[in-house]
Design a protein around this motif. Structure first.
Motif, PDB file in Angstrom:
ATOM      1  N   PRO A 191      27.929 -31.099 -73.006  1.00 55.55           N
ATOM      2  CA  PRO A 191      28.199 -32.018 -74.107  1.00 55.55           C
ATOM      3  C   PRO A 191      27.950 -33.489 -73.769  1.00 55.55           C
ATOM      4  O   PRO A 191      27.467 -34.246 -74.609  1.00 55.55           O
TER       5      PRO A 191
ATOM      6  N   THR B 140      32.869 -23.909 -80.775  1.00 62.02           N
ATOM      7  CA  THR B 140      32.175 -24.912 -79.970  1.00 62.02           C
ATOM      8  C   THR B 140      32.859 -26.267 -80.116  1.00 62.02           C
ATOM      9  O   THR B 140      33.119 -26.962 -79.128  1.00 62.02           O
ATOM     10  N   ARG B 141      33.167 -26.622 -81.353  1.00 58.87           N
ATOM     11  CA  ARG B 141      33.827 -27.916 -81.596  1.00 58.87           C
ATOM     12  C   ARG B 141      35.234 -27.940 -81.005  1.00 58.87           C
ATOM     13  O   ARG B 141      35.606 -28.887 -80.313  1.00 58.87           O
TER      14      ARG B 141
ATOM     15  N   LEU C  45      23.867 -26.233 -80.841  1.00 61.09           N
ATOM     16  CA  LEU C  45      25.270 -26.043 -80.476  1.00 61.09           C
ATOM     17  C   LEU C  45      25.414 -25.382 -79.110  1.00 61.09           C
ATOM     18  O   LEU C  45      26.328 -25.708 -78.350  1.00 61.09           O
ATOM     19  N   ARG C  46      24.512 -24.489 -78.764  1.00 64.08           N
ATOM     20  CA  ARG C  46      24.545 -23.865 -77.434  1.00 64.08           C
ATOM     21  C   ARG C  46      24.290 -24.905 -76.349  1.00 64.08           C
ATOM     22  O   ARG C  46      24.922 -24.880 -75.291  1.00 64.08           O
TER      23      ARG C  46
ATOM     24  N   ALA D 129      27.415 -26.993 -76.059  1.00 63.31           N
ATOM     25  CA  ALA D 129      28.453 -26.263 -75.324  1.00 63.31           C
ATOM     26  C   ALA D 129      28.175 -26.270 -73.822  1.00 63.31           C
ATOM     27  O   ALA D 129      29.107 -26.350 -73.017  1.00 63.31           O
TER      28      ALA D 129
ATOM     29  N   PHE E 286      31.377 -19.383 -84.307  1.00 66.73           N
ATOM     30  CA  PHE E 286      30.744 -20.012 -83.145  1.00 66.73           C
ATOM     31  C   PHE E 286      30.742 -21.534 -83.280  1.00 66.73           C
ATOM     32  O   PHE E 286      31.048 -22.252 -82.322  1.00 66.73           O
TER      33      PHE E 286
END
Length: 92
Positions: free
Chosen positions: A84, A37-38, A77-78, A81, A33
């Motif tokens: 950003p 994401t990255r 991170l969510r 995503a 994940f």
């Protein structure tokens, strides 16, 4: 030898395969994940780390499943995503 519950048993026909515990499976899923994401943002580790104020070594460890990304990091991170640009502006 780990006493964790086996999530995915080794293939008996593959001498190089090994059992995977539930903890290792979770760590692997989180690592994937983080990496997805990255890469969805088309950023290198250094670019991502700089843009979102995450130590590059920490990011690398999460992506390579050396360390399990904690729940707060997964939540962050969510949000990254989802928006950003907003996050990048907020951390400046």
């Amino acid at each position: 030898m780990s006493t964790d519950e086996i999530e995915l048993p080794a293939d008996p026909n593959d001498p190089e395969d090994f059992d995977v515990t539930a903890e290792a499976m979770e760590r692997g899923q989180r690592a994937r994940f983080v990496r997805m994401t990255r890469t969805a943002l088309a950023l290198s580790r250094l670019e991502f780390a700089t843009r979102f104020c995450v130590p590059v070594g920490t990011l690398r460890d999460w992506e390579q499943a050396r360390v399990t990304a904690p729940d707060y990091a997964v939540a962050y991170l969510r949000v990254i995503a989802a928006d950003p640009d907003l996050v990048a502006k907020a951390v400046v």
